[in-house]
Enzyme design. Structure first.
Site, PDB file in Angstrom:
ATOM      1  N   GLY C  31      58.336  -1.597  73.057  1.00 18.89           N
ATOM      2  CA  GLY C  31      57.983  -3.359  72.410  1.00 18.89           C
ATOM      3  C   GLY C  31      56.993  -3.867  73.301  1.00 18.89           C
ATOM      4  N   CYS C 240      56.290  -0.137  39.371  1.00 21.85           N
ATOM      5  CA  CYS C 240      54.860   0.299  39.446  1.00 21.85           C
ATOM      6  C   CYS C 240      54.488   0.578  38.078  1.00 21.85           C
ATOM      7  CB  CYS C 240      54.783   1.643  40.202  1.00 21.85           C
ATOM      8  SG  CYS C 240      53.208   2.568  40.223  1.00 21.85           S
ATOM      9  N   CYS C 271      53.163   7.385  44.917  1.00 27.97           N
ATOM     10  CA  CYS C 271      52.898   7.227  43.442  1.00 27.97           C
ATOM     11  C   CYS C 271      52.817   8.817  43.000  1.00 27.97           C
ATOM     12  CB  CYS C 271      51.751   6.462  43.220  1.00 27.97           C
ATOM     13  SG  CYS C 271      51.816   5.550  41.604  1.00 27.97           S
TER      14      CYS C 271
HETATM   15 ZN   LIG Z   1      53.597   4.286  41.762  1.00 28.69          ZN
END
Ligand SMILES: [Zn+2]
Lengths: 189, 361, 288
Positions: C31, C240, C271
């Protein structure tokens, strides 16, 4: 300088150092993991692994301290020829090489500054062997816990207590490396 | 059926081909040679060398050709090329007192040892378009150029220094940091500031300097001396034990003499601002020396009036046109993920406000 | 095929060593933003030069590289960066998150879970989480030193007072291992939970601002919030329209001039993988 100093560097530096860095990165980001590296043939008493780390990480901009019997002519020449790293006292070092005993007291090495904790020394600690036994490690990089045969516990606990200041360490034996960043919690086991 | 936009790769290739055609322009017009650019657009070449931090007129000419004359784009090409060059060593400091001057003027003394040399300047030209240049094949009368004065030309500030009238500027053997090899660290040393300014954007440095003249951190600058000419570059060769000349470069140097009323620790005396830039780049060198002087307020115990040109972090972090243009233009890149999350947030906030309003009615 | 005119992965060895040392410091102090002497790259600052330098310093010839921008492999800048590394490092490339050994990203964390051994490299525009509250580096450095993050809490609290919630939707600040407040780069806050305890190593490169920072695997990362206003990762409240995923980050796409819109995964590989496995969304068609 002897002919020996000119030998033992990386055959194909861009590729060899890429592989070596990836191993060093894995070692430091996953404390306790033991990895193999190749490509360097440094003079005695330096391990292959320590030689690989030096060729990969040091150059003319990173002062190096050689501790104990590592401060020998053969290694000084080898390091100078292959990296150009200036050899310095412990306090000025970006990297230090030696056995754990040679490196004592480790408080001499740069611990970073409160506003620049990165300005700290990295220790390359030569070991007889590395194994996943002994000290229990927890913290960033470790899913649950890991084990590593650290040379002692107290110094690493004290180092963690100074976080974000502190030194980081690589342990080397033969062709193996392991890492211990200052962020790791160490417990005796 | 929705099909996401594809073919980024082909679009890029097409854009590159189109760009190449636009760069060449009408093929019936003769192509520019690098020699032409180098010889006839030499001030553009100088600017690209200065802000590209690479003294190579041929590469700068190539970059100007490739960038269709967009000088910031050309500077970018040079910087990206420079990144890949190995660092072989550092020269010893150049001796500008031994410059073979083609131009040397002082605004503070009417005459001085070494003389005033006007040189090839736009200064007293009438800025009237010269339509004769529109016709090609011009024949020029040879100018009466004096051979560059090879004797040492002492610095004007040296005369003032003898009387203690100007701050001493002792030589330092300290190795300056290298802006191109180390991250910028603030507060910066004067050497680091000067590095950042000399490669900084000419327009930005000019505006910063201008702002000091208009009172935003005024420093009452006179051009003590402005000189342009060639200087030798020497490098220590460890095997030889002495420095040898490896080449020469053209530089513009400006030293301003600034009023200083004294502070708690210093008696009244003149102070200095310094500018040194690759090539014939006198606007930049003068501006640089004004900005340098302005940034020295803390060291000289002056008041910080909060002027932009006194603000080291502001000046140094915004002077680089390659950093600036990259970040500015990156907002052309897709941001639809961020925008989508903002869209959700604004819809949600609106819905809550509208619900609140309805409930109140 | 590697371009022989340039060193492996473009940068010279000394530059790579400098970057590699900075990466190791970043790993050791999760960090914390390590300053590094960022080089001019052949792409503009702001277009991923920090990520590109970190990737160049990490790559080995055996790597399989994936580059995404906004979650997608086919956005022009992702294509351009992928091509660059194919040319100068000769590495294999992939669009499959699971197959990649190193992923360079801009603005997203893949929706497919990452695994041990993978490296995720973020392109970072403004690494300093406090920058828009305090523009001066000299000041923000002091705040990190003193762990003085009051200004950030005040800002978030003012949001709540004004809007009833924290009005930051991306680049949402996090605290790392209870020490440093860190900017996760402009990822949507939906992605923030994936920062914590990831089995992958996460490296962040900011070229123009000359900073590198890191999250080793299994590092504890907490999004800043208040007990009475806990952090909520959010996304469009839809599935989606192509693959019916309800757990992925969605882009909103305008499909006509009548206000018609659809929602599709921003992660094109995620996807595509779901559609190949037979999932069909509201507007999708069965994969052939
Ligand atoms: Zn998708």
């Amino acid at each position: 300088m002897t002919l020996l100093a000119l030998q033992g560097g990386f055959a194909d530096a861009p590729i060899a150092s890429a592989h070596a860095f990836r191993a060093a990165l894995t070692a430091l980001s996953q404390p306790g993991q033991i990895l193999s590296v190749t490509g360097a043939a440094p003079p005695a008493p330096v391990s292959v692994a320590a030689g690989v780390l030096l060729l990969t990480l040091v150059d003319g901009t990173t002062p190096v301290h050689l501790a104990g019997r590592y401060d020998c002519a053969a290694l000084r020449d080898w390091l100078t020829f292959h990296t150009g790293a200036p050899l310095v006292a412990p306090e000025a070092a970006s990297f230090a090489l030696g056995t754990w005993a040679d490196l004592q007291p480790v408080g001499r090495f740069a611990q970073g500054l409160p506003d620049y904790p990165d300005r700290s020394c990295t220790l390359i600690v030569e070991m007889a062997a590395l194994s996943n036994t002994g000290s229990r490690l927890t913290g960033p990089g470790i899913a649950d816990h890991a084990r590593l045969n650290l040379p002692e516990v107290a110094a690493f606990q004290a180092n963690r207590a100074r976080f974000p200041l502190g030194f980081d360490a690589f342990f080397t034996a033969a062709d193996q490396i392991a890492g211990l960043p200052r962020s790791t919690h160490v417990e005796d086991f | 059926m929705y099909v996401a936009v594809k073919g980024g790769e082909r679009a890029i290739d097409n854009a590159h081909a189109w760009l190449a055609a636009e760069r060449r322009g009408d093929a019936a017009v003769a192509e520019l040679s690098l020699a032409q650019i180098r010889a006839q657009l030499s001030l553009a070449v100088n600017r690209v060398m200065a802000e590209g931090s690479l003294y190579d007129a041929d590469l700068a000419a190539l970059a100007i050709k490739q960038s269709r004359g967009d000088l910031i784009e050309a500077i970018f090409l040079i910087r990206a090329y420079r990144t890949t060059l190995p660092r072989l060593g550092a020269s010893v400091p150049v001796e500008t007192a031994q410059m073979a001057v083609i131009r040397r003027v002082s605004a503070t003394f009417k005459d001085l040892p070494g003389g005033q040399v006007l040189g090839p300047t736009f200064d007293y030209t009438h800025r009237l378009l010269d339509f004769k240049l529109a016709a090609e094949g011009e024949a020029l009368a040879a100018p009466a150029t004096a051979a560059a004065d090879l004797a040492d030309v002492p610095h004007v500030t040296g005369f003032l220094n003898r009387d203690g009238l100007i701050e001493a500027n002792p030589r330092s053997a300290a190795q300056p940091a290298d802006l191109t090899r180390e991250p910028m660290e603030l507060p910066a040393s004067r050497a680091l500031r000067l590095q950042a300014i000399t490669r900084g954007d000419e327009g930005f440095i000019l505006s910063m300097a201008y702002s000091t003249q208009r009172g935003y951190g005024r420093t009452h600058a006179f051009v003590g001396e402005l000189r342009i000419g060639m200087v030798a570059v020497e490098m220590e060769i460890p095997e030889l034990g002495f420095a040898v000349e490896i080449g020469e470069i053209e530089l513009t140097e400006c030293e301003t003499v600034n009023q200083f009323k004294g502070s708690k620790t210093e008696p009244p005396q003149f102070t200095r601002g310094y500018g040194l830039v690759f090539g014939q780049t006198e606007r930049k060198a003068i501006a640089m020396s004004l900005v340098d002087r302005s940034l020295r307020w803390a060291e000289l115990g002056e008041e910080n009036s909060g002027a932009p040109a006194q603000d080291e972090e502001f000046v140094l972090m915004h002077a680089d046109n390659i950093q600036a243009t990259g970040f500015l233009e990156h907002i052309k890149l897709p941001h639809y993920v961020d925008f989508q999350s903002e869209l959700e947030l604004v819809r949600k906030l609106r819905a809550e406000v509208l619900a609140g309003t309805e409930a109140a009615e | 095929m590697t371009d022989q005119a340039y060193n492996f992965a473009y940068l010279d060895e000394q530059t790579k060593r400098m970057i590699r040392r900075a990466i190791l410091k970043g790993v050791a102090v999760p960090g914390y933003q390590v300053p590094f002497a960022s080089r001019e790259m052949p792409m503009p600052y702001g277009w991923g030069t920090g990520g590109v330098q970190v990737t160049a310093a990490c790559l080995v010839p055996e790597d399989r590289l994936k580059v995404i921008d906004q979650g997608a492999d086919d956005t022009t800048n992702a294509v351009s960066i992928r091509k660059f590394f194919q040319r100068v490092a000769g590495v294999a490339v992939t669009e499959a998150t699971q197959e990649a050994t190193l992923i360079q990203t801009r603005h997203r964390i893949p929706d497919t879970s990452l695994s041990a051994g993978q490296i995720l490299v973020y392109q970072v525009p403004i690494p300093e989480p406090l920058r828009f509250l305090e523009p001066r580096e000299s000041e923000t450095r002091k705040m990190h030193e003193l762990e003085d993050y009051g200004l950030m809490h005040v800002k978030l609290y003012e949001d709540i007072a004004r809007h009833g919630q924290i009005a930051t939707s991306y680049a949402y600040p996090v605290k790392v291992e209870d020490r440093y407040v860190m900017d996760p780069s402009p990822i949507p806050k939906f992605d923030n939970p994936k920062l914590s305890n990831s089995p992958a190593l996460q490296l962040f490169g900011a070229g123009r601002e000359q900073r590198i920072y890191a999250l080793p695997p299994f590092t504890h990362v907490v999004s800043l919030d208040f007990d009475d206003h806990p952090f909520v990762p959010s996304k469009a409240d839809h599935a989606c329209d192509l693959c019916d995923a309800s757990d992925s980050y969605l882009d909103e796409v305008i499909i006509d001039d009548q206000g018609g819109r659809m929602f599709v995964c921003s992660d094109t590989d995620y996807c595509g993988g779901r559609r190949a496995a037979g999932h069909v969304g509201r507007l999708g068609e069965e994969a052939i």
